[in-house]
Design an enzyme around this catalytic site. Structure first.
Site, mmCIF file in Angstrom:
data_model
loop_
_atom_site.group_PDB
_atom_site.id
_atom_site.type_symbol
_atom_site.label_atom_id
_atom_site.label_comp_id
_atom_site.label_asym_id
_atom_site.label_seq_id
_atom_site.Cartn_x
_atom_site.Cartn_y
_atom_site.Cartn_z
ATOM 1 N N GLU A 173 1.986 1.978 -3.409
ATOM 2 C CA GLU A 173 0.888 2.566 -4.189
ATOM 3 C C GLU A 173 0.881 4.089 -4.043
ATOM 4 O OE1 GLU A 173 -3.504 3.698 -3.405
ATOM 5 O OE2 GLU A 173 -3.181 1.601 -2.855
ATOM 6 N N HIS A 174 1.048 4.573 -2.829
ATOM 7 C CA HIS A 174 1.120 6.022 -2.609
ATOM 8 C C HIS A 174 2.320 6.629 -3.334
ATOM 9 C CE1 HIS A 174 -1.770 7.109 0.772
ATOM 10 N NE2 HIS A 174 -1.969 5.809 0.606
ATOM 11 N N HIS B 164 0.825 -1.202 0.000
ATOM 12 C CA HIS B 164 0.000 0.000 0.000
ATOM 13 C C HIS B 164 0.861 1.256 0.000
ATOM 14 C CE1 HIS B 164 -2.450 3.014 2.436
ATOM 15 N NE2 HIS B 164 -3.042 2.971 1.260
#
Length: 461
Positions: free
Chosen positions: A71-72, A68
């Site tokens: 992803e950022h 995650h």
């Protein structure tokens, strides 16, 4: 309503006009990237999605949340595109973009006018190969992710229950780790961890490209070869089996958190779909969940909420299409004056009734009609079409399996629904059961109420 049910009945009978398999086109580039195109010419728009077969289940202990976090970081720029420019360029075309991370995958998308599609492909291919990762960008974005965790999990009692439910139900399977990561792992994460994740998994041979919209598939294939086709494949990490050991007794966990009402979740380990053609039980389990909680007239809403007034809310859920393992979940909040114990008895009682009495043919037909209709109605949306294709592919199936799954749902019998109810929720089902309860604590009204959103533009899902 009558027209809707008549249309749904036609869907249940099986209409070739709605067949996904009649349209999508597929090719594979020399570097291993699969390209899937669904032509839909109803509006001059296109959905462009890149899915990576890498989610939180591929993380290692001590590194939870890195999928995650990366992803950022994918929005922080490349050698060609400055940080923040990606989304600005998409917006200037009149489009919108975002991304999401799950246990099974990470995906990025843009919804744009079809004339902007080649530009989106060039931008996405650029960050697949040329992401710029800096320690400064990482440090600032990590604070955003940690605040996202606080708002969406630590300050959300039901999210805490779900996190503890998964952490308790799974002993060895990686679904025990939250997608957003444990706070301690986030606190010790480094920018090199994100870089290593990117270099390990973000390769064309570990991804697939989906385009749905008013496009010509041959041109999309050509543009994909011109953009993504230049990226070299890489050797991928070895994925070892992470099978869950057999559970030998019921597991219970309580979560104390400030809240107004208690909350209950029960989760049984059940089979996931592995063979679209040969499996039967996953389809029956899906229909069973719909019988309990498929609509406002389903058993939970009708019996437990409206008639008996035991529950303020009650639900059932089952995901058969996953990379890992599956849970069959019941959850709810007791009505005022009722206890969690009474709710648990009532939820399990509905499963027992089906196991003992079965399901009437009329009720089953109605539920299946609505279940199939809800799936087919998704094809009215280009984004929903892309999501359905994407999740099938992420779980190791093919978009060609979508209609097969619907046909299998149509063929589920009342006897099969009763059989799975007996087998998985009968007297010995506690050996597969995990129960999580929210024990509500007093809310400090003197503290300002925090908003439950907006901390991160690209939340874990």
């Amino acid at each position: 309503m009558q027209k809707t049910l008549m249309f749904a009945a036609l869907l249940l009978a099986g209409s070739a006009a709605f067949s996904v398999s009649a349209n999508p086109y597929e090719t594979r580039l020399a570097n291993g990237l699969r390209v899937i195109v669904k032509e839909d010419h109803r509006a001059p728009t296109a959905v462009h999605m890149v899915w990576y077969r890498a989610g939180s289940m591929d993380e290692k202990d001590g590194y939870s949340g890195v999928a995650h976090m990366l992803e950022h970081m994918m929005f922080k720029g490349t050698q060609k595109v400055a940080g923040g420019e990606f989304s600005r360029i998409v917006a200037e075309t009149g489009g919108r973009d975002n991304a999401f991370t799950s246990h099974d995958y990470t995906a990025y998308f843009q919804i744009v006018p079809n004339t902007a599609l080649p530009q989106m492909m060039a931008l996405e291919a650029d960050r697949m190969a040329n992401l710029r990762l800096t320690q400064q960008d990482f440090a600032s974005e990590l604070k955003v992710v940690m605040e996202e965790r606080r708002l969406r999990t630590e300050d959300n009692p039901q999210s805490l229950v779900w996190e503890m439910l998964n952490g308790t139900a799974w002993l060895a399977h990686p679904y025990r780790r939250p997608v957003i990561g444990w706070m301690d792992d986030l606190e010790h994460m480094t920018w090199q961890d994100a870089r290593d994740w990117y270099q390990s998994w973000y390769a064309p041979n570990n991804a697939y490209l989906l385009v749905v919209g008013d496009v010509d598939h041959a041109k999309v294939f050509s543009d994909a070869a011109r953009t993504y086709g230049k990226i070299k494949p890489r050797a991928l990490p070895v994925r070892k089996p992470q099978n869950e050991p057999e559970q030998t007794g019921v597991k219970r966990v309580a979560v104390k958190a400030p809240a107004k009402l208690p909350y209950l979740a029960l989760a049984w380990k059940v089979p996931r779909l592995q063979d679209v053609d040969q499996d039967q039980e996953p389809y029956a389990l899906s229909v069973l969940a719909a019988v309990l909680d498929g609509n406002d007239a389903a058993r939970f809403a009708r019996r437990l909420v409206r008639e008996q007034k035991i529950a303020q809310s009650a639900g059932a859920g089952y995901e058969e299409i996953v990379r890992g393992e599956s849970l069959f979940v019941l959850d709810g909040q007791p009505a005022e004056g009722r206890t969690v114990a009474e709710l648990e008895t009532a939820l399990r009682g509905e499963l027992t009734r089906i196991a003992e009495e079965g399901v009437a043919e009329e009720e089953l037909a109605r539920i299946k009609t609505q279940l199939i209709a809800s799936q087919v109605y998704k094809r009215d949306s280009m984004m929903a079409q892309a999501m359905e294709i994407g999740r099938f592919e992420a779980a190791g199936f093919s978009w060609r399996d979508y209609d097969k799954v619907l046909d299998k749902m149509r063929a589920v019998t009342a006897a099969e629904v009763q059989a799975v109810a007996k087998k998985y929720f009968g007297p010995d089902s506690d050996d597969r059961l995990t129960i999580a309860v929210l024990d509500p604590q007093p809310i400090d009204e003197s503290q300002p109420r925090k908003k439950s959103g907006g901390a991160a533009r690209h939340p874990a899902q």
